[in-house]
Design an enzyme around this catalytic site. Sequence first.
Site, PDB file in Angstrom:
ATOM      1  N   LEU A 146      18.718  55.339  54.597  1.00 23.94           N
ATOM      2  CA  LEU A 146      19.154  54.063  55.188  1.00 23.94           C
ATOM      3  C   LEU A 146      17.909  53.227  55.483  1.00 23.94           C
ATOM      4  O   LEU A 146      17.012  53.699  56.176  1.00 23.94           O
ATOM      5  CB  LEU A 146      19.916  54.299  56.497  1.00 23.94           C
ATOM      6  CG  LEU A 146      21.218  55.130  56.417  1.00 23.94           C
ATOM      7  CD1 LEU A 146      21.705  55.482  57.818  1.00 23.94           C
ATOM      8  CD2 LEU A 146      22.311  54.376  55.657  1.00 23.94           C
ATOM      9  N   HIS A 147      17.845  52.047  54.933  1.00 26.78           N
ATOM     10  CA  HIS A 147      16.660  51.228  55.227  1.00 26.78           C
ATOM     11  C   HIS A 147      16.904  49.728  55.194  1.00 26.78           C
ATOM     12  O   HIS A 147      16.023  48.945  55.499  1.00 26.78           O
ATOM     13  CB  HIS A 147      15.534  51.556  54.255  1.00 26.78           C
ATOM     14  CG  HIS A 147      15.781  51.035  52.854  1.00 26.78           C
ATOM     15  ND1 HIS A 147      16.631  51.666  51.976  1.00 26.78           N
ATOM     16  CD2 HIS A 147      15.313  49.950  52.197  1.00 26.78           C
ATOM     17  CE1 HIS A 147      16.648  50.993  50.838  1.00 26.78           C
ATOM     18  NE2 HIS A 147      15.867  49.937  50.949  1.00 26.78           N
ATOM     19  N   ARG A 148      18.119  49.288  54.790  1.00 31.73           N
ATOM     20  CA  ARG A 148      18.344  47.838  54.661  1.00 31.73           C
ATOM     21  C   ARG A 148      18.348  47.189  56.044  1.00 31.73           C
ATOM     22  O   ARG A 148      18.843  47.784  57.011  1.00 31.73           O
ATOM     23  CB  ARG A 148      19.704  47.560  54.001  1.00 31.73           C
ATOM     24  CG  ARG A 148      19.840  48.097  52.616  1.00 31.73           C
ATOM     25  CD  ARG A 148      20.366  47.055  51.660  1.00 31.73           C
ATOM     26  NE  ARG A 148      19.315  46.634  50.771  1.00 31.73           N
ATOM     27  CZ  ARG A 148      18.858  47.380  49.766  1.00 31.73           C
ATOM     28  NH1 ARG A 148      19.343  48.557  49.509  1.00 31.73           N
ATOM     29  NH2 ARG A 148      17.887  46.927  49.023  1.00 31.73           N
TER      30      ARG A 148
END
Length: 363
Positions: free
Chosen positions: A203-205
């Site tokens: 998860l990085h957005r």
Amino acid sequence: MKVLHVVGARPNFVKAAPVIRALAGGARQTLVHTGQHHDAAMSQVFFDDLDLPRPDLDLGVGYDSPSAQTGRILMRLGPVLAPDRPDICVVYGDVTSTLAGALAAAQHGVPLVHVEAGLRSRDRTMPEERNRVLTDHLADWLFTPSPDANDNLANEGVAPARIHLVGNVMIDSLKRLLPRTDPGRVLSRLGLPANARYALVTLHRPATVDESAVLREVLGVLAEASRRIPIVFPVHPRTRARLAAASATPPGLHLIPPLGYLDFLSLEKAATLVITDSGGVQEETTWLGIPCLTFRDVTERPITVTEGTNTVVGRNAGRLRDAIRSALDGGDREPRPRPDLWDGHAAARIAAVLTCEGDRAAD
Ligand code: UDP
């Protein structure tokens, strides 16, 4: 033919490696690294795993806002483009370095190639969507991974002669590296048995990690799921910073530094389930036949849903909880055929088009 490649972030390296390899021998190539991702775990390990040549130039823009990075790339790339003008500039995907490289090429009159053109989420709040649209409309050659991308470009009035459906270059890298993967080796480092069932998370957005309420809810759902299955979560630097800011250290999760490509691919291919907001991971899991839950409201890669293993869950923690439960309770899915042209030869098709057009221009 003189070819300048501009790369800067993790997914760029995965996409550029096969194109650089396919053009070797037929072109004089220069590789510019913008430095958007620059630490060893986000950059050097990809150069090593993917046998990428050392960059000829590192613009050293560093971690900063997209505006600051774009400004520095434009200022620092200009002097490279002006004196020894390349015949084409190639940019990849949808990151800040993609659009900045495209703008620099346009300002210096260098013909632009966009690899992974035409994908659309239709959500202009996503920085990646803005980067895609703007880059596509600056590009002279648009190489698309799937027919939906061709339709999107046609609907936006891009001249058909510029668009080439070549397939997915990410799969070129995946297929090349797959024989070297070793899930057991990576799992043993985490204290898990070689035959462990586990869920792999990325998860990085900004939409997922920048709002601390959303991030906390997701972490709560993952912590709950970890009572049923080990959760392995290689944490992107952006996410690491947000976790620290929110003082969030969820129990029961294997939170580890971002993995190199070979290690990540090893875990991806043997995972029971993948949970992600990444673009590339949706494609890789489709090719590998691994169930993927995408924690986003939309995907710019609809073929991973219609033909692949991807489910777009929505940016909603409750729906993610339900989707994890039904994925873990569900039986094995029927294997499905892989999307057309996701066959490991996309870069060869790109090289064939560029070489042919280059020869025509030289005549
Ligand atoms: N990846 C990796 N290590 C990780 C997470 C992802 O090597 O810890 C790889 C993954 O296999 C894929 C690429 O990075 O090839 C996707 O990059 P990312 O999710 O950062 O960007 P996006 O695809 O969303 O643009």
